[in-house]
Design a protein around this motif. Sequence first.
Motif, PDB file in Angstrom:
ATOM      1  N   SER A   1       0.796  -1.227   0.000  1.00 46.37           N
ATOM      2  CA  SER A   1       0.000   0.000   0.000  1.00 46.37           C
ATOM      3  C   SER A   1       0.827   1.274   0.000  1.00 46.37           C
ATOM      4  N   LEU A   2       1.964   1.278   0.689  1.00 47.19           N
ATOM      5  CA  LEU A   2       2.703   2.525   0.872  1.00 47.19           C
ATOM      6  C   LEU A   2       3.688   2.843  -0.244  1.00 47.19           C
ATOM      7  N   VAL A   3       4.260   1.822  -0.869  1.00 49.81           N
ATOM      8  CA  VAL A   3       5.217   2.104  -1.948  1.00 49.81           C
ATOM      9  C   VAL A   3       4.572   2.876  -3.091  1.00 49.81           C
ATOM     10  N   PRO A   4       3.415   2.441  -3.636  1.00 50.33           N
ATOM     11  CA  PRO A   4       2.788   3.245  -4.697  1.00 50.33           C
ATOM     12  C   PRO A   4       2.424   4.649  -4.230  1.00 50.33           C
ATOM     13  N   GLN A   5       1.931   4.751  -3.010  1.00 47.70           N
ATOM     14  CA  GLN A   5       1.551   6.073  -2.480  1.00 47.70           C
ATOM     15  C   GLN A   5       2.760   6.992  -2.377  1.00 47.70           C
ATOM     16  N   PHE A   6       3.885   6.451  -1.923  1.00 45.06           N
ATOM     17  CA  PHE A   6       5.088   7.265  -1.756  1.00 45.06           C
ATOM     18  C   PHE A   6       5.627   7.743  -3.101  1.00 45.06           C
ATOM     19  N   VAL A   7       5.760   6.823  -4.060  1.00 51.62           N
ATOM     20  CA  VAL A   7       6.395   7.208  -5.332  1.00 51.62           C
ATOM     21  C   VAL A   7       5.496   8.110  -6.169  1.00 51.62           C
TER      22      VAL A   7
ATOM     23  N   LEU B   1       5.486  -0.211 -11.509  1.00 53.63           N
ATOM     24  CA  LEU B   1       6.774  -0.808 -11.865  1.00 53.63           C
ATOM     25  C   LEU B   1       7.690  -0.955 -10.655  1.00 53.63           C
ATOM     26  N   PHE B   2       7.478  -0.126  -9.633  1.00 57.03           N
ATOM     27  CA  PHE B   2       8.292  -0.252  -8.429  1.00 57.03           C
ATOM     28  C   PHE B   2       7.999  -1.579  -7.713  1.00 57.03           C
ATOM     29  N   LEU B   3       6.790  -2.121  -7.914  1.00 53.63           N
ATOM     30  CA  LEU B   3       6.432  -3.387  -7.280  1.00 53.63           C
ATOM     31  C   LEU B   3       6.705  -4.589  -8.175  1.00 53.63           C
ATOM     32  N   LEU B   4       7.112  -4.345  -9.406  1.00 51.91           N
ATOM     33  CA  LEU B   4       7.385  -5.451 -10.317  1.00 51.91           C
ATOM     34  C   LEU B   4       8.473  -6.391  -9.797  1.00 51.91           C
ATOM     35  N   PRO B   5       9.590  -5.869  -9.213  1.00 49.68           N
ATOM     36  CA  PRO B   5      10.589  -6.794  -8.641  1.00 49.68           C
ATOM     37  C   PRO B   5       9.998  -7.698  -7.566  1.00 49.68           C
ATOM     38  N   MET B   6       9.043  -7.185  -6.822  1.00 48.47           N
ATOM     39  CA  MET B   6       8.402  -7.999  -5.788  1.00 48.47           C
ATOM     40  C   MET B   6       7.653  -9.168  -6.419  1.00 48.47           C
ATOM     41  N   ALA B   7       6.905  -8.889  -7.481  1.00 47.68           N
ATOM     42  CA  ALA B   7       6.158  -9.950  -8.157  1.00 47.68           C
ATOM     43  C   ALA B   7       7.102 -11.001  -8.725  1.00 47.68           C
ATOM     44  N   LEU B   8       8.211 -10.565  -9.302  1.00 45.82           N
ATOM     45  CA  LEU B   8       9.161 -11.502  -9.909  1.00 45.82           C
ATOM     46  C   LEU B   8       9.831 -12.391  -8.869  1.00 45.82           C
TER      47      LEU B   8
ATOM     48  N   ALA C   1      15.688   3.031   4.579  1.00 58.10           N
ATOM     49  CA  ALA C   1      16.965   3.749   4.516  1.00 58.10           C
ATOM     50  C   ALA C   1      17.212   4.415   3.164  1.00 58.10           C
ATOM     51  N   GLY C   2      16.409   4.066   2.133  1.00 58.61           N
ATOM     52  CA  GLY C   2      16.707   4.575   0.801  1.00 58.61           C
ATOM     53  C   GLY C   2      15.522   5.195   0.086  1.00 58.61           C
ATOM     54  N   LEU C   3      14.703   5.927   0.808  1.00 54.50           N
ATOM     55  CA  LEU C   3      13.501   6.500   0.205  1.00 54.50           C
ATOM     56  C   LEU C   3      13.791   7.572  -0.843  1.00 54.50           C
ATOM     57  N   ASP C   4      14.999   8.092  -0.854  1.00 59.51           N
ATOM     58  CA  ASP C   4      15.326   9.134  -1.843  1.00 59.51           C
ATOM     59  C   ASP C   4      15.900   8.550  -3.136  1.00 59.51           C
ATOM     60  N   CYS C   5      15.943   7.228  -3.254  1.00 64.23           N
ATOM     61  CA  CYS C   5      16.557   6.598  -4.418  1.00 64.23           C
ATOM     62  C   CYS C   5      15.617   5.535  -4.993  1.00 64.23           C
ATOM     63  N   ALA C   6      15.229   5.699  -6.267  1.00 63.88           N
ATOM     64  CA  ALA C   6      14.251   4.811  -6.879  1.00 63.88           C
ATOM     65  C   ALA C   6      14.743   3.363  -6.915  1.00 63.88           C
TER      66      ALA C   6
ATOM     67  N   ILE D   1      16.822   1.822  -5.015  1.00 68.59           N
ATOM     68  CA  ILE D   1      16.866   1.196  -3.686  1.00 68.59           C
ATOM     69  C   ILE D   1      15.464   0.750  -3.266  1.00 68.59           C
ATOM     70  N   ILE D   2      14.462   1.567  -3.561  1.00 64.94           N
ATOM     71  CA  ILE D   2      13.082   1.182  -3.243  1.00 64.94           C
ATOM     72  C   ILE D   2      12.698  -0.082  -4.005  1.00 64.94           C
ATOM     73  N   ALA D   3      13.043  -0.118  -5.303  1.00 65.42           N
ATOM     74  CA  ALA D   3      12.738  -1.298  -6.106  1.00 65.42           C
ATOM     75  C   ALA D   3      13.486  -2.525  -5.595  1.00 65.42           C
ATOM     76  N   THR D   4      14.733  -2.324  -5.162  1.00 63.63           N
ATOM     77  CA  THR D   4      15.512  -3.438  -4.601  1.00 63.63           C
ATOM     78  C   THR D   4      14.884  -3.941  -3.314  1.00 63.63           C
ATOM     79  N   GLY D   5      14.487  -3.011  -2.442  1.00 62.23           N
ATOM     80  CA  GLY D   5      13.827  -3.404  -1.201  1.00 62.23           C
ATOM     81  C   GLY D   5      12.542  -4.162  -1.466  1.00 62.23           C
TER      82      GLY D   5
END
Length: 483
Positions: A286-292, A311-318, A356-361, A363-367
Motif C-alpha cells: 500500500s505505501l510504496v505506490p503512495q510514496f512514489v 513498476l516499483f512493485l514489479l521486482p516484488m512480483a518476480l 533507509a533509501g527513500l530518496d533513491c528509486a 533502492i526502493i525497487a531493490t527493497g
Amino acid sequence: MTSPVLARPEVRSSRGAFAALLCAVLSFSLLQTMVIPALPDLRAEFHTSSSVMAWVLSAFLLTSSVGTVLLGRLGDMVGKKRMMLVSLAILGLGTLMSALAFSAEMLIAGRAVQGLGAATFPLAFGLVRDIFHRDQVPVAIGTISAVFGIGFGVGLVIPGPLLDHLGWQWIFWVSLIAVAIAFAAVAASITETPVRRPGRIDWPGAILVTAGLAAVLLAISQARAWTLPAIAALLGCGAVALVVFVMVERRASEPLIDLSMLGRRPVLGANLVALLIGFGLYGAFSLVPQFVQTPTSAGYGFGATPTESGLFLLPMALTMLVAGPVAGWLGARSGSKRTLVAACTIGVAGFAVIAAGLDCAWIIATGAGIIGVGVGFSFSSVVNLVVSAVEPNETGQATAVNTIVRTLGGSLGAQAAPAIVTSTLATGTSFPAESGYTTAFIVSAVVMAAAALVLPVVGIPGRGGMARRRRNGSWSYPAGNSR
C-alpha cells in the motif's frame, strides 16, 4: 475414521490440474488489489465521497471472511472441486456486476458478491493435498502461495495502463476473462476427489461467526472514518458474537469449525504468525505506490503515474514467483518452521532497505524485491505448517481460518500504516512528512521481527515434529512435541 488413501495421479493429469488451480488462485488474488489504483477515478465517475468509496474495499473484505469459512467447510463435506466451481461462478457474477455498475451502490454490491468467492484459496490447498503425492505437496503449495502473492502485487501494476487507455470498467472485464479461463480449466482438468468429512452445516455457528467477523472487520476497515464510540461498540458486539460462537461450537455435534483442531499448537502458532505477517507485509503493497506517486514539490517522492508506480512493485512480483516454490522445496527438506523464520528475517531486511533509501528509486525497487522473497517464503511456509498439522478432510476449514487470520492482520496493517504516515505533515505542504513513511516501514520491519521471535515461543515443531498419527481417536506427536 481415516481418510482414503489416494493413488498417485499421472504426471500429465497432475500438471493440468495444477495449472487449473494456479489460474483459479490468480483470478481471485488479482481482484483484491486491482481496484485500489482506480479508486480516484471511481470517486469522480460516481460523484461520491472517499468514505463511500472505502466500502468498495470493505464490502469485499467482509464477505470474503464469510465465503472462506462456509465454502471451505462445504468443500470438506461435499467435494472441493464442486465448491471451487461454485466459488469461481460467484466470483464471476460479482465481477460482471462490477463491470456493469452504473452507481457506487451497484459497484459495492458487486464487490460484496466477489468476496464470497474467497474460498478459492483454501480450496486450492485442499485439492493439492488430495490430488498430489505427498512429496509434491510442499512445492505445489509454495507455488500456489507465490501466485497468490504475485496476483496481489500485479493487481497494483495492471490497472495503470487500463485506466490510462481504456477506462475503469476494463479492470473488471480483464478480471472476468481470467475467472472464466479458471472456471473452464478447473472443470476440464480436475477430477473430484473422494476425501470427505461428512456432516451438515452448523447454521447457528455460521451466523455467529459471520456476525462476529463482519463486525470486527468492519470496525477495523472504518476505523479512520467513524467515531471512536461507534468503533468500540462494533468491536464489542463482534467480540461477544465470537465468544458465543466458541460456546456454541463446543457443544455442537458437528461444529462449523473444529476448535480442538485450531487449538493444536502447530495450527495455533501458524495462525498467530499469519496475523503478524499480514500486518507487517501490507505496508509494502500500500505505501510504496503512495510514496512514489507523491509530487516532488512535497520535498520527496517521484511524481510517478499509476503505471510507473506499479513498476516499483514489479521486482516484488518476480521474486515471489521464484521464492514460493523454493520455500516449498526447502520446507520439505529442512522444515517449514526454519523457512518461515528465514521469511520473516528477509522481510525485515527488505523493509529496512526501503526505510533507509527513500530518496533513491532503485533502492526502493531493490527493497521491494527483497520483500517479495519474504512474502513468497512466508505465504508458502505458513500454509505448509497448517496443512501438515491437520488431516486431509480438515484441510479446507484449517486453511480457511488461516486465510481469515491473515486478512485480519492485513486489515489492521491497512489502518495502521496510513495512520502512521499521516501523523505528521511536510512543512509548507498538505502532504505527509517523509519521516512518516520511514516510521511506517520500520514498524513493518519490527512486526516481521516479532513474527520470527514468536515461532519458538508458540512451540511450532520443526522438521519431523509435524509427523503425527491417530492413536485411540486422539492426536499424538513424536516425543518432545506437545499437542
